[in-house]
Design a protein around this motif. Structure first.
Motif, short mmCIF file in Angstrom:
data_model
loop_
_atom_site.label_atom_id
_atom_site.label_comp_id
_atom_site.label_asym_id
_atom_site.label_seq_id
_atom_site.Cartn_x
_atom_site.Cartn_y
_atom_site.Cartn_z
N PRO A 3 -7.63 -2.96 -4.12
CA PRO A 3 -8.85 -3.73 -4.43
C PRO A 3 -8.76 -4.48 -5.76
O PRO A 3 -9.30 -5.59 -5.90
N GLU A 4 -8.04 -3.88 -6.72
CA GLU A 4 -7.86 -4.57 -8.01
C GLU A 4 -7.06 -5.86 -7.83
O GLU A 4 -7.36 -6.89 -8.42
N ASP B 283 -3.64 3.79 -3.78
CA ASP B 283 -4.65 3.11 -2.96
C ASP B 283 -5.61 2.25 -3.78
O ASP B 283 -6.01 1.17 -3.36
N GLU B 284 -5.97 2.74 -4.97
CA GLU B 284 -7.02 2.04 -5.72
C GLU B 284 -6.54 0.71 -6.31
O GLU B 284 -7.35 -0.11 -6.76
N SER C 73 0.81 -1.21 0.00
CA SER C 73 0.00 0.00 0.00
C SER C 73 0.85 1.27 0.00
O SER C 73 0.41 2.32 -0.42
#
Ligand SMILES: C[S@@+](CC[C@H](N)C(=O)[O-])C[C@H]1O[C@@H](n2cnc3c(N)ncnc32)[C@H](O)[C@@H]1O
Length: 470
Positions: free
Chosen positions: A265-266, A261-262, A256
């Motif tokens: 989740p991927e 940040d995005e 992280s």
């Protein structure tokens, strides 16, 4: 008893705060587990070398009982002499091959540590190491295993192979390392550049090899056994021994920090929710070179990621000499904790002081941990909050001050004290002298006349560096 290459060429002997049971307990708590009390634990370190790590733990945490084992007899002898000189009675060091420890021969331990061992030994010893951990670990105990990881290992392997080829035919390990370093320096000078992809790669990875100490080359990148692993293979190997992955002991290497940040989740979607796959893909994204994994017995319910809510169960302290952060709750938390140093402050007290929302503060503290500004603790540290009338520096640090600049703090970290007069002062702080006697002793030893104000400032600084015992 056969001599090993570690008897021939001495290895470094540092403390590693990320291996202390306090840290391992905090990682477990952040993942929702209930670890054994790290301040009263039974601790086993396998491959402890000359015991620098266990000496730090035993001195900083008088309630633990520590046992260290290593194959190299000279390292064990050095560690024993140090423990005796410092007067540590809660530490025992033994010369043992890990292959003789696969049936719990040394009894039960709450924490089992192996730093810098797994990827540096042959396959049978690796297997024995995990068997030793599994057979010595208490039911709710925690283990720490560090190892060179892939894919970063592939880049370093390229240079290892090249260095060994350049030094071909040389038997003596130090001479071989010297010769290989000649190539690494050549590459640093002639090929490292930001101008093209290969030059950038060389520029990133060559400094440690070209400029680092020779003993490191002998034992690490040029060692007979040096075999980075993929996380998925490590996790599978641990699983064969009934051990499961809890999390990483040092959040600073976490995905992280290095990816937007995005992306997280991927990666989870890509891993289809599988934790091991998630970690493996994360390593591929970074690219990871080293892991410090915390393990427990398989079967426990482990939160997938450190949970901000669980930060509320911990105490927090500021890393000495860390660069302040500028904005946000994490900056405010760092400033408050830095002001409170050497106190490790409980979450609730900190939340009240900052008037912060609990969830936001939990996330901010984890962020500060990742960014190497804050340290989590399972409870208050065994360090004095004020110097007291007759200040006493930890016996280990005092003993170290007589030998060189590297001192070990009660927060289990190395504090470098270059100035000889500062080290002379530390040697005088044995709990028997008041301020006048300290100043007279310093004058006598070094010719340095310290004013009462200067002495007070020095004592305050030593306290803030976690060096004074309560
Ligand atoms: C790279 S050093 C790490 C030392 C120390 N843990 C540190 O990180 O500073 C590897 C250590 O593992 C020890 N070792 C290697 N093979 C071993 C074995 N079969 N049993 C026990 N210790 C072993 C070596 O003697 C050496 O001290």
């Amino acid at each position: 008893m056969t001599s090993t290459v570690y008897d021939e060429v001495r290895y470094s002997n540092y403390p590693y705060a990320q291996t202390h049971p306090d840290r391992l307990a905090t990682v477990a708590i952040l993942h929702g587990l209930e670890p054994p009390d790290p301040f009263r634990a039974r601790v086993l370190e396998v491959g402890c070398g000359a015991g620098g790590n266990l000496l730090a733990m035993a001195a900083a945490t008088p309630g633990i009982r520590a046992v260290g084992v290593d194959l190299a007899a000279s390292a064990i002898a050095e560690g024993r002499a140090a423990a005796e000189a410092v007067g540590l009675e809660n530490l025992e060091l033994r010369q043992v091959d890990v292959r003789a420890l696969t049936e719990g021969e040394l009894g039960e331990f709450d924490y089992v540590i192996a730093h810098g061992v797994y990827a540096w030994i042959p396959q049978d010893a690796r297997d024995a190491l995990l068997a030793a951990i599994a057979s010595h670990l208490s039911p709710d105990g925690l283990a720490y295993v560090s190892y060179n990881a892939n894919p970063g290992g592939y880049f370093r392997r390229m240079l290892r192979d090249a260095g060994l080829w350049h030094a071909r035919g040389i038997e003596d390990p130090m001479q071989r390392a010297t010769k290989a370093q000649e190539l690494f320096r050549f590459l640093r000078d002639q090929r490292a550049t930001e101008a093209d992809m290969y030059g950038q790669l060389i520029e990133r990875i060559i400094p440690a090899l070209a400029d680092g100490p020779l003993y490191r080359l002998v034992h690490d990148d040029l060692g007979e056994f040096w075999d980075p692993v993929w996380f998925a293979d490590f996790a599978a190997h641990a699983g064969e021994h009934g051990l499961a992955f809890v999390g990483e002991a040092d959040l600073s290497g976490m995905r992280s920090e290095l990816l937007p940040d995005e992306v997280g989740p991927e990666v989870w979607r890509f891993a289809q929710g599988d934790r091991v796959a998630f970690e493996q893909y994360s390593d591929l994204m970074i690219p990871r070179v080293f892991r410090q994994s915390v393990l427990c017995r398989a079967g426990a319910e482990i939160a997938l990621e450190p949970a901000p809510g669980n930060a509320a169960r911990l105490h927090w302290s500021a890393r000495p000499n860390a660069k302040p952060l500028e904005v946000g709750l994490v900056a405010d938390a760092f400033a408050a904790l830095d002001g409170a140093r050497p106190r490790a402050v409980g979450f609730e007290a900190l939340r009240e002081e900052l008037g912060a929302d609990a969830v936001a503060l939990g996330a901010a503290l984890l962020d500060g941990f990742r960014r190497e500004r804050l340290m989590p603790h399972a409870g208050p540290l065994h360090a004095a909050l004020t110097p007291g009338e007759r200040p006493e520096v930890s016996p280990l640090a005092r003993w170290q001050a007589g030998r060189g600049p590297d001192l070990t703090s009660l927060a289990y970290q190395t504090v470098r004290m270059e100035e000889p007069a500062a080290r002379a002062l530390i040697e005088l702080l044995d709990g028997t002298r008041d301020r006048d006697a300290i100043r007279a002793g310093l004058l006598d030893r070094t010719g340095l006349e310290l004013t009462a104000e200067d002495l007070e400032a020095n004592l305050t600084e030593l306290t803030r560096l976690f060096l004074i015992v309560p």
